[in-house]
Design a protein around this motif. Structure first.
Motif, PDB file in Angstrom:
ATOM      1  N   ASP A   1      -7.056   4.116  -3.848  1.00 32.18           N
ATOM      2  CA  ASP A   1      -8.481   4.450  -3.714  1.00 32.18           C
ATOM      3  C   ASP A   1      -8.748   5.300  -2.468  1.00 32.18           C
ATOM      4  O   ASP A   1      -9.609   6.173  -2.475  1.00 32.18           O
ATOM      5  CB  ASP A   1      -9.329   3.170  -3.627  1.00 32.18           C
ATOM      6  CG  ASP A   1      -9.308   2.384  -4.934  1.00 32.18           C
ATOM      7  OD1 ASP A   1      -8.912   2.964  -5.972  1.00 32.18           O
ATOM      8  OD2 ASP A   1      -9.671   1.189  -4.922  1.00 32.18           O
ATOM      9  N   SER A   2      -7.988   5.000  -1.398  1.00 35.22           N
ATOM     10  CA  SER A   2      -8.226   5.727  -0.142  1.00 35.22           C
ATOM     11  C   SER A   2      -7.855   7.198  -0.278  1.00 35.22           C
ATOM     12  O   SER A   2      -8.401   8.046   0.422  1.00 35.22           O
ATOM     13  CB  SER A   2      -7.451   5.087   1.012  1.00 35.22           C
ATOM     14  OG  SER A   2      -6.066   5.376   0.923  1.00 35.22           O
TER      15      SER A   2
ATOM     16  N   TRP B   1      -6.085  -0.404  -2.962  1.00 35.22           N
ATOM     17  CA  TRP B   1      -6.943   0.199  -1.923  1.00 35.22           C
ATOM     18  C   TRP B   1      -6.312   1.472  -1.368  1.00 35.22           C
ATOM     19  O   TRP B   1      -7.018   2.393  -0.963  1.00 35.22           O
ATOM     20  CB  TRP B   1      -7.259  -0.796  -0.797  1.00 35.22           C
ATOM     21  CG  TRP B   1      -6.075  -1.347  -0.050  1.00 35.22           C
ATOM     22  CD1 TRP B   1      -5.472  -2.548  -0.254  1.00 35.22           C
ATOM     23  CD2 TRP B   1      -5.347  -0.717   1.020  1.00 35.22           C
ATOM     24  NE1 TRP B   1      -4.418  -2.708   0.616  1.00 35.22           N
ATOM     25  CE2 TRP B   1      -4.320  -1.612   1.413  1.00 35.22           C
ATOM     26  CE3 TRP B   1      -5.468   0.495   1.681  1.00 35.22           C
ATOM     27  CZ2 TRP B   1      -3.415  -1.305   2.436  1.00 35.22           C
ATOM     28  CZ3 TRP B   1      -4.566   0.802   2.695  1.00 35.22           C
ATOM     29  CH2 TRP B   1      -3.551  -0.100   3.069  1.00 35.22           C
TER      30      TRP B   1
ATOM     31  N   TYR C   1     -10.560   8.772  -2.679  1.00 34.60           N
ATOM     32  CA  TYR C   1     -11.787   8.889  -1.872  1.00 34.60           C
ATOM     33  C   TYR C   1     -11.934  10.289  -1.282  1.00 34.60           C
ATOM     34  O   TYR C   1     -13.030  10.839  -1.227  1.00 34.60           O
ATOM     35  CB  TYR C   1     -11.710   7.829  -0.770  1.00 34.60           C
ATOM     36  CG  TYR C   1     -12.806   7.872   0.276  1.00 34.60           C
ATOM     37  CD1 TYR C   1     -13.990   7.167   0.088  1.00 34.60           C
ATOM     38  CD2 TYR C   1     -12.650   8.597   1.465  1.00 34.60           C
ATOM     39  CE1 TYR C   1     -14.989   7.188   1.055  1.00 34.60           C
ATOM     40  CE2 TYR C   1     -13.643   8.626   2.430  1.00 34.60           C
ATOM     41  CZ  TYR C   1     -14.809   7.920   2.224  1.00 34.60           C
ATOM     42  OH  TYR C   1     -15.790   7.940   3.183  1.00 34.60           O
TER      43      TYR C   1
ATOM     44  N   PRO D   1      -0.615  -0.917  -3.119  1.00 43.21           N
ATOM     45  CA  PRO D   1      -1.934  -1.571  -3.221  1.00 43.21           C
ATOM     46  C   PRO D   1      -2.991  -0.618  -3.780  1.00 43.21           C
ATOM     47  O   PRO D   1      -2.982   0.572  -3.475  1.00 43.21           O
ATOM     48  CB  PRO D   1      -2.276  -1.926  -1.766  1.00 43.21           C
ATOM     49  CG  PRO D   1      -1.014  -1.819  -0.999  1.00 43.21           C
ATOM     50  CD  PRO D   1      -0.134  -0.854  -1.732  1.00 43.21           C
TER      51      PRO D   1
END
Lengths: 407, 407
Positions: free
Chosen positions: B84-85, B81, B88, B79
């Motif tokens: 992105d995590s 996200w 981050y 995924p």
């Protein structure tokens, strides 16, 4: 729980709770201390041919450290990837099971403003996700398992409180039955019959009175619909969002609540206890409140946003339901709200308005449905509670006498 | 580990490993079974005034279920996200600590193609993040703690294998010292002195020979730089990416490796054991391989991408280092690679080229640095190993005789 009971628990939650389908994704929200429960559910889910099982782990001990040490600004900064990870569930047709395993005093000593600020930020950031949850865009289920600290609070004099609490949860989850799934189907039929009776009368308001000082009339939303915990998701499949469940509930009108309502049980909110409290309503709005314990926490809840000064739910549960009959105070809303009639401050459910899932916010508001980033239930049902249904023509039909159904 | 030792462990990893700064974010990667370790680190981090501590929990039992039941296609779907995590962390100046707590046989019986496909997909999706890690765009540290299954494998005849393994890890982490942080600073000075000696000679190649059949010459990258595990991050702060660490290492030239190299110890890769294996190189590329155990897993590693047929690291460790002296086979690369000279298939570190962090991929490649989505170390240092450094003029300087440093 033994492995055999854990397996029944997993199968019941998957089949009755979220109604997991073949090739569907599942998210489990679970405390790191209860990984055996997540494992049992994952195993059962894969046996039901789940597409994939993801776990979102939680750890209250570390959350406590973070609440105590991180600044309010940092706590309020919700990363975008985290928001995306929740929306991902809806976009990819997942269902989710949240395994609540809480230590009721986990956050004792944490400034309640910090907890409230973090909850507010999370609520705002996850608004879209919660809207999907509240309008049944995803099938979900919350269940509870014992923790050592919780069990000690519930059974302070027991030699094995965890085992005692476990047994109570098993009973409330109907796991002693040879076929809990069948038992649950029967139980849901009873609840649905009650909802039908209430819907057929289309009451304009309910009046609650008892010896404790409650004298409270709450108007119901226009086009309100009584429902049981069995709901239909937007995909047409049934699910039960809370297990155990004994309630039928509907939408109050956000502008119509008057009088005084006294708490019947302590409320445990984000690890903090609020006890012996009272709310005074005028035209649907909280105009006064008091609490013998947890006043600041109650204040934080009410002051979260405009919507937390008004009501989003009213629910009826008789004192002869299994959880109520156990006469145990669980210090846990999931159980305690199923032992007692309750009302909730904050967001109302579009599902409790006929056709509500298809309505805009403005349309829902026009019916009287409340909106907020929060939804906090609290218990008002005492064993001497009287509940009257008030018809359009003003006539009164008794629904509860001495704390139980009379219909 | 006792609470006192756990506190020392946490402080050492935070101060020496990631060099956590005031108001910096920290991510901890930890198994749900070892939450007490994550808690101890979170506590110590907040005492050092960390901004926030986030934990990424792992659970091998559920990963195993997922590997066995989810399709390869589903396993390969990473995924956004999640990607992105990870990014981050870099974008927000976090450092991270990975607490490896592995069951070496966790994934026994899982088709190695599935594990490889998932690893490949993860590697591709997280390419940007790994590039940042490899070029020190983030400070990080990997440490290990015992698990029951791992301890049993290391100490099969012990009555308390977890305790025995714990003691060995404490020794290797220098936690018996009253001031482990000071001890570590001294140790790192020794390693840095070795790296300086090697750098001052600017060898073009190294030759490894032993009685087991290894006869292997590996060319070094142009402008290669020997470094110890103490590295400088892009923000100018030092960190140690692996603890414990006993190695000095550099970049081989991806087109220059010839001969046969025999494994000195089993390699544990994603829960699978590869043992008694051998690789044959020609012009830097693997042209043949064999393995008495785990042949398919080795094949999967080599066939991951083009880069996994070539070398990305060569590291020197004497047989008198504390981990080597323990003579324990840990079945865990973090420890075993620090008991033995080793080389790695796959991605090379830009940090092992002078000025490499500022170079483009093309520039790094021109120096001979290898690229891949994987990096897998394996041990080649036996107690009779001879290592010669070959100078530009062809002269030979002995570096290791009988498995240990002679410089």
């Amino acid at each position: 729980m033994t492995d055999a009971v854990l397996k029944k628990f997993a199968e019941t939650v998957l089949q009755v709770g979220v109604n997991l389908q073949e090739n569907q994704g599942l998210e489990i929200i679970c405390s790191v201390e209860k990984s055996e429960v997540a494992e049992a559910i994952a195993k059962a889910a894969y046996e039901m041919k789940a597409k994939i099982v993801r776990v979102r782990w939680e750890c209250e001990n570390i959350d406590r450290l973070t609440y105590l040490n991180a600044s309010t600004q940092t706590l309020s900064d919700i990363p975008k990837w985290l928001v995306d990870s929740k929306n991902y569930l809806v976009e990819n047709g997942f269902c989710y099971i949240a395994i609540a395993a809480e230590n009721p005093s986990a956050f004792n000593g944490v400034p309640s403003e910090k907890i409230a600020a973090a909850a507010r930020a999370r609520g705002k950031a996850l608004k879209k996700f919660f809207e999907n949850v509240m309008s049944n865009g995803i099938r979900w289920c919350v269940v509870s398992v014992p923790t050592k600290e919780w069990a000690k609070q519930v059974f302070p004099n027991s030699e094995d409180p965890e085992n005692d609490l476990s047994k109570e949860i098993e009973r409330s989850m109907r796991l002693h039955s040879t076929d809990p799934v069948k038992e649950w189907k029967k139980h849901v039929e009873t609840l649905n019959a009650r909802a039908e009776f209430l819907n057929s009368h289309d009451f304009t308001a309910l009046r609650f009175t008892n010896g404790k000082g409650t004298d409270f009339t709450v108007g119901l939303a226009l086009g309100h619909k009584w429902i049981s915990a069995e709901e239909k998701a937007q995909d047409g499949l049934n699910f039960i969002a809370n297990m155990p469940t004994e309630e039928v509930f509907t939408a109050p009108h956000r502008l119509k609540a008057d009088g005084v309502v006294k708490s019947a049980m302590p409320l445990c909110y984000e690890g903090q206890i609020i006890d012996d409290f009272s709310l005074t309503f005028k035209n649907g709005k909280v105009v006064g409140f008091s609490a013998a314990k947890g006043y600041n926490t109650l204040k934080q809840i009410i002051e979260t946003d405009k919507g937390t000064t008004r009501l989003g739910e009213v629910a009826l549960i008789g004192k002869n339901s299994p959880i109520a009959k156990s006469e145990i105070l669980f210090y846990n809303t999931l159980f305690d709200e199923n032992a007692s009639c309750h009302i909730a401050l904050g967001k109302g459910y579009p599902t409790t308005i006929s056709g509500g899932e298809q309505m805009t916010k403005r349309e829902l508001s026009a019916r009287g449905l409340n909106d907020s980033i929060e939804h906090v239930d609290f218990m008002i049902g005492t064993s001497d509670l009287k509940v009257d249904g008030i018809m359009k023509d003003g006539s009164v039909i008794p629904l509860f006498i001495k704390g139980d159904w009379v219909i």
